[in-house]
Design a protein around this motif. Structure first.
Motif, PDB file in Angstrom:
ATOM      1  N   TRP A 115       0.829  -1.207   0.000  1.00 44.33           N
ATOM      2  CA  TRP A 115       0.000   0.000   0.000  1.00 44.33           C
ATOM      3  C   TRP A 115       0.859   1.250   0.000  1.00 44.33           C
ATOM      4  N   GLY A 116       2.156   1.059  -0.198  1.00 47.43           N
ATOM      5  CA  GLY A 116       3.041   2.197  -0.403  1.00 47.43           C
ATOM      6  C   GLY A 116       3.482   2.898   0.863  1.00 47.43           C
ATOM      7  N   GLY A 117       3.076   2.398   2.006  1.00 49.97           N
ATOM      8  CA  GLY A 117       3.440   3.056   3.264  1.00 49.97           C
ATOM      9  C   GLY A 117       4.177   2.115   4.186  1.00 49.97           C
TER      10      GLY A 117
ATOM     11  N   TYR B 116       5.400  14.361   0.889  1.00 52.57           N
ATOM     12  CA  TYR B 116       5.623  14.476  -0.556  1.00 52.57           C
ATOM     13  C   TYR B 116       5.331  13.216  -1.348  1.00 52.57           C
ATOM     14  N   GLN B 117       4.699  12.235  -0.740  1.00 57.52           N
ATOM     15  CA  GLN B 117       4.359  11.034  -1.503  1.00 57.52           C
ATOM     16  C   GLN B 117       3.340  11.385  -2.590  1.00 57.52           C
ATOM     17  N   THR B 118       3.588  10.900  -3.812  1.00 51.89           N
ATOM     18  CA  THR B 118       2.594  11.061  -4.874  1.00 51.89           C
ATOM     19  C   THR B 118       2.266   9.676  -5.428  1.00 51.89           C
ATOM     20  N   GLU B 119       1.119   9.560  -6.044  1.00 48.71           N
ATOM     21  CA  GLU B 119       0.723   8.249  -6.562  1.00 48.71           C
ATOM     22  C   GLU B 119      -0.173   8.424  -7.777  1.00 48.71           C
TER      23      GLU B 119
ATOM     24  N   HIS C  18       5.451   7.347  -5.664  1.00 48.31           N
ATOM     25  CA  HIS C  18       6.772   7.966  -5.588  1.00 48.31           C
ATOM     26  C   HIS C  18       6.976   8.376  -4.133  1.00 48.31           C
ATOM     27  N   ASN C  19       7.940   7.733  -3.483  1.00 50.76           N
ATOM     28  CA  ASN C  19       8.148   7.960  -2.047  1.00 50.76           C
ATOM     29  C   ASN C  19       9.489   8.658  -1.817  1.00 50.76           C
ATOM     30  N   PRO C  20       9.482   9.988  -1.733  1.00 52.39           N
ATOM     31  CA  PRO C  20      10.753  10.693  -1.554  1.00 52.39           C
ATOM     32  C   PRO C  20      11.370  10.418  -0.177  1.00 52.39           C
ATOM     33  N   LEU C  21      12.655  10.275  -0.149  1.00 52.28           N
ATOM     34  CA  LEU C  21      13.470  10.211   1.085  1.00 52.28           C
ATOM     35  C   LEU C  21      13.195   9.010   1.995  1.00 52.28           C
ATOM     36  N   ILE C  22      12.339   8.111   1.584  1.00 52.36           N
ATOM     37  CA  ILE C  22      11.925   7.031   2.482  1.00 52.36           C
ATOM     38  C   ILE C  22      13.102   6.208   2.996  1.00 52.36           C
ATOM     39  N   ASN C  23      14.168   6.103   2.173  1.00 52.89           N
ATOM     40  CA  ASN C  23      15.276   5.251   2.613  1.00 52.89           C
ATOM     41  C   ASN C  23      15.994   5.768   3.844  1.00 52.89           C
ATOM     42  N   TRP C  24      15.857   7.068   4.107  1.00 49.86           N
ATOM     43  CA  TRP C  24      16.470   7.600   5.328  1.00 49.86           C
ATOM     44  C   TRP C  24      15.823   7.011   6.568  1.00 49.86           C
ATOM     45  N   LEU C  25      14.587   6.598   6.422  1.00 47.79           N
ATOM     46  CA  LEU C  25      13.914   5.943   7.546  1.00 47.79           C
ATOM     47  C   LEU C  25      14.629   4.633   7.888  1.00 47.79           C
ATOM     48  N   TRP C  26      14.987   3.880   6.845  1.00 46.09           N
ATOM     49  CA  TRP C  26      15.651   2.586   7.103  1.00 46.09           C
ATOM     50  C   TRP C  26      17.105   2.784   7.525  1.00 46.09           C
ATOM     51  N   ILE C  27      17.767   3.767   6.911  1.00 43.57           N
ATOM     52  CA  ILE C  27      19.160   4.037   7.303  1.00 43.57           C
ATOM     53  C   ILE C  27      19.183   4.471   8.776  1.00 43.57           C
ATOM     54  N   GLY C  28      18.243   5.343   9.125  1.00 45.11           N
ATOM     55  CA  GLY C  28      18.130   5.776  10.522  1.00 45.11           C
ATOM     56  C   GLY C  28      17.862   4.593  11.434  1.00 45.11           C
TER      57      GLY C  28
END
Lengths: 690, 174
Positions: free
Chosen positions: A254-256, A538-541, A640-650
């Motif tokens: 579901w993109g989240g 900023y998520q768009t779909e 389109h999920n901007p910056l989401i990878n910073w969540l996992w890196i964090g």
């Protein structure tokens, strides 16, 4: 045979737990230490006994004993062996056994520590730990027995029972129903154990807290003894939450990453009070303040741990009526009620003894800011708790089911999280006891200026959302202050000892792991905040039905549908897999393969998105539907999920920071021990490795 | 060859006679419906509304991402209503009438539901008052005592803070 061994061990462990409780109380009341010692051995033995129980279940799962109901419900022949093992926590009764097993591991670990200086606490730590364990064991034995088997009566009626009913024969199905496909994910293999480890290890600080209340100890010994337990519990719970988010992102399609689902909230709530507790105990250690508040926090955390298990295990979430019909739901409810009331009664009894030893001197002191931090964490807890339980209350009182979903939580908690980010920036700069605006301003102006430059850069680069600007500014403020703290320390060490900067940095962190581990965690929270602001703001779909060769555009990406194939796999799945070309500004970026797996055994589908991940953003494509035969088209949903990878890196940095903070400071601890010994002091070392 | 061509022409003619009026009629009918609401709704327009509605039979799942067949049908209902010219509010109201308040992301603000919105702020304000009282006492005390920062009880940290302080006093830190 194996079922009997497992069930027998379960009963023996239950009896051992009851014996331990009685022996500990009797020994303490009559001053007969050998009984307390005997109770300690009983607690120690629960672990090997429950290991036998867990191994019995695993053996049944792996050797495909489908006559056992639990094995039938959670495994099938087509499942790989690692999933058969992890099916131990894939169903209701197995996960209760797993909970109890981890609890016994922690209880045993506590029992083998040196108790010479804390003999008065021991009996009550045993009682609290074993009461919790015995409760879970009773749930398993009387309501959720994982060893029950299928029996066929002469009239071919199917009976589920532990022991063979008269005139029946063992019924052995050819195959099982298989694990819920959503749980067949590597994240799901580790996620529940981490969460459960976090849950059960919070029982230990609670046990010590209650022991301190019962024995009337006014000092902060219980806090010092359980500091590392608390940190480890918090770390496991954090890992569990992060893995759960990642699992949701990878599997639910579901993109989240976080839906504010009641089950997620159940795990978040003890984490919130646990985090507040981790900060608040420092005030008691340093200043002797908030003793009562710390007790309240540890009691709350324990109750929320049990409540979380209750929420996910009682069926109450689907409906209060399901809860009433559930065998274990009301029992959990009663247990939470009783333990909470007893704990509060003990606290009230000792209320006078737990008076603060000092007073707060200044609004800007670290203790004041920590108090605000606690208020914000509890504020979030109240929102989450109330949002989670209100639908149940509404259904109970009015019969009307309502939904309290993400928008409510997002709106209510966003300002509180923003406040926490601000405090995360200011609090490390304030001093214990007393700070002024002048000293704070002096320490803060450089990082503050840098964060304002970032803010300006954001505005110039076209970010206009007030919420995003505020969020990014707060995150950069906390980031620069934390980095500045590292820099200050490294520089001081470099000047004092002449070490090069890199050595000075590592030794600085190694010499005070708790402080710098904490700062690493702060940094990780900043990174996670960047990821969260990115996706939330900023998520768009977009969604479209495409024929082969057709494209859709989203945020500069062009996605072209190439083909779709549908096929069966050896492990019992029907897979529909699409091939999509991805390009950005005319540059080909390769292909993505979103798919839908249909599991024949459990008759459930699973959506696996095709994801292209970069530091900047994720392109996340879900295969929604397809009409291959009629029109050769398929419907895709593209996020389109901007910056989401910073969540996992964090998230990874958070785990690393927790390790640093929880790792024993051996060298310094030894130095302090020596120093203290030379002073003939009986003071407890500040950083004991308890 | 000639016969084949003739028969093909006859088939086409027959098809035209039979189906073209029907097709035209169908097209006119459809365009009349679309005329009420402009272009046929896109998946994104449907999802924009589906996002705000929650699956009446599952737990906490918005209709736009719900993978079940039932939810796909509810999305079709939204499409049909959009085609029929309904607006967002009318469609949401329709779902509430059909399936109850639980299809909304948040309980409507009436009756008992007010508690959802009121209780957390009350608790938070209560907490804020407690903190304020504590800090107010602290400020009173602050004026009566000349307190210095609490000395670190950890020898390493104490030494470390001392070095930092000296550096800052000498203006060398930076």
């Amino acid at each position: 045979m194996i079922t009997n061994i497992g069930y027998g061990s379960l009963i023996i462990t239950f009896v051992l737990s009851l014996y331990g409780i009685v022996a500990a109380i009797y020994g303490e009341r009559k001053n007969l230490y050998r009984f307390v010692e005997s109770a300690r051995v009983a607690m120690l033995l629960t672990f090997p006994m429950l290991t036998l129980v867990a191994l019995s279940i695993i053996t049944l799962l792996v050797t495909q004993h489908y006559e056992v109901q639990y094995v039938y419900n959670t495994t099938s022949q087509s499942m790989p062996i690692y999933l058969k093992i992890t099916a131990l926590w894939g169903g209701q009764s197995g996960s209760l056994v797993f909970w109890a097993w981890l609890m016994s591991a922690f209880a045993s670990a506590v029992s083998i520590r040196k108790w010479s200086r804390d003999r008065d606490l021991l009996p009550w730590v045993i009682v609290v730990s074993l009461v919790t364990l015995a409760f879970f064991l009773s749930m398993i034995i009387f309501f959720e027995n994982p060893f029950q088997r299928f029996w066929a009566s002469p009239g071919s009626r199917e009976i589920v029972a532990m022991f063979q009913p008269a005139g029946t024969q063992l019924l052995i199905p050819n195959d099982g129903r298989g694990l819920n496909p959503l749980l067949r994910h590597p994240g799901m293999v580790i996620h529940p154990p981490m969460l459960y480890l976090g849950f059960v290890s919070f029982v230990i600080p609670f046990a010590f807290g209650i022991a301190a209340l019962i024995t009337g100890r006014k000092d902060d010994r219980w806090i010092r003894l359980t500091r590392r337990w608390t940190l480890v519990a918090w770390m496991f719970l954090s890992i569990g939450l992060i893995l759960g988010s990642r699992w949701a992102y990878d599997v639910l399609g579901w993109g989240g990453y976080w839906a504010w689902d009641p089950v997620e909230n159940a795990a978040l709530m003890p984490w919130l009070t646990g985090t507040a507790f981790l900060h608040s105990v420092m005030i008691q250690e340093k200043r002797g303040l908030f003793k009562r508040w710390n007790m309240i926090l540890v009691i709350l955390t324990y109750s929320l741990v049990i409540f979380g298990t209750f929420l996910t295990r009682s069926g109450v979430l689907s409906s209060v009526h399901a809860f009433a019909q559930s065998a274990i739901g009301p029992m959990f409810f009663i247990f939470i009620g009783i333990t909470f009331i007893i704990s509060l009664a003990l606290l009230i009894k000792r209320w006078g003894d737990l008076k603060s030893e000092g007073v707060m001197h200044s609004l800007l002191s670290r203790e004041s800011l920590f108090l605000l931090n606690n208020l914000l964490f509890i504020g979030i807890l109240v929102v989450v708790f109330w949002g989670t339980v209100f639908p149940l209350i509404s259904e109970l009182l009015t019969g009307q089911k309502v939904t309290v979903a993400a928008p409510f939580y997002q709106r209510s908690t966003a300002p509180l999280f923003a406040g926490l980010l601000l405090l995360m920036g200011i609090a490390p700069l304030s001093a214990w006891g007393h700070s002024t605006w002048k000293t704070l301003g002096k320490a803060m102006w450089k990082p503050g200026l840098l964060s304002l430059i970032v803010l300006l850069g954001m505005i110039i680069s076209g970010v206009h959302s007030i919420g995003a600007l505020l969020g990014f500014w707060l995150a950069s403020f906390a980031f620069f202050i934390t980095i500045h703290e590292f820099w200050r320390g490294t520089k001081a060490r470099h000047k004092r000892s002449g070490e090069n900067y890199l050595t000075a940095f590592f030794r600085l962190a190694a010499r005070n792991r708790r402080r710098y581990g904490g700062y690493l965690i702060h940094l990780s929270v900043v990174l996670m905040a960047i990821g969260i602001i990115g996706i939330e703001g900023y998520q768009t779909e977009t969604q479209a039905k495409l024929k082969a060769g057709e494209s859709i555009q989203l945020s500069g990406y062009t996605v072209t549908f190439k083909s779709l194939a549908e096929f069966d796999t050896n492990d019992g799945r029907n897979v529909a897999r699409a091939v999509l070309d991805v390009s950005k500004n005319g540059k080909n970026l390769g292909q993505l393969y979103p798919r839908r797996d249909y599991f024949y055994d459990s008759q459930q589908p699973m959506t696996i998105p095709g994801v292209r991940s970069t530091i900047e953003d994720d392109l996340y494509i879900v295969l929604v539907n397809w009409e291959q035969i009629s029109s050769g088209s398929a419907t895709f949903k593209v996020f389109h999920n901007p910056l989401i990878n910073w969540l996992w890196i964090g998230g990874i940095l958070l785990i690393f920071g927790s390790f640093v903070a929880a790792w024993p400071d051996q060298e310094r601890s030894l130095q302090l021990e020596r120093k203290l010994a030379s002073q003939n002091s009986s003071v407890v070392p500040v950083s004991s490795s308890d | 060859m000639g016969f084949k061509k003739l028969s093909l022409n006859l088939v086409i003619k027959f098809t035209n006679i039979l189906f073209v009026p029907f097709m035209l009629f169908a097209l006119i009918g459809v365009s009349q419906v679309y005329a009420q609401s402009g272009n046929p709704p896109t998946a994104d327009q449907i999802n924009a509304i589906a996002k705000q509605l929650y699956c009446p039979v599952c737990e906490n799942t918005p209709l736009d991402v719900c993978p079940t067949q039932a939810c796909a049908q509810w999305r079709d209902v939204i499409r049909d209503k959009l085609v029929a010219g309904w607006n967002e509010e009318q469609i949401k109201e329709y779902f509430v009438n059909q399936y109850g308040d639980r299809v909304l992301a948040e309980p409507p603000k009436r009756g008992l539901n007010w508690l959802v919105y009121v209780l957390p702020p009350i608790f938070f304000l209560g907490g804020l008052v407690l903190v304020y009282k504590n800090i107010k006492n602290a400020r009173k005390l602050e004026s009566t005592i000349t307190s210095a920062p609490i000395v670190e009880d950890d020898p390493f940290l104490k030494e470390f803070e001392d070095v930092l302080r000296k550096m800052e006093e000498n203006g060398k830190n930076g």
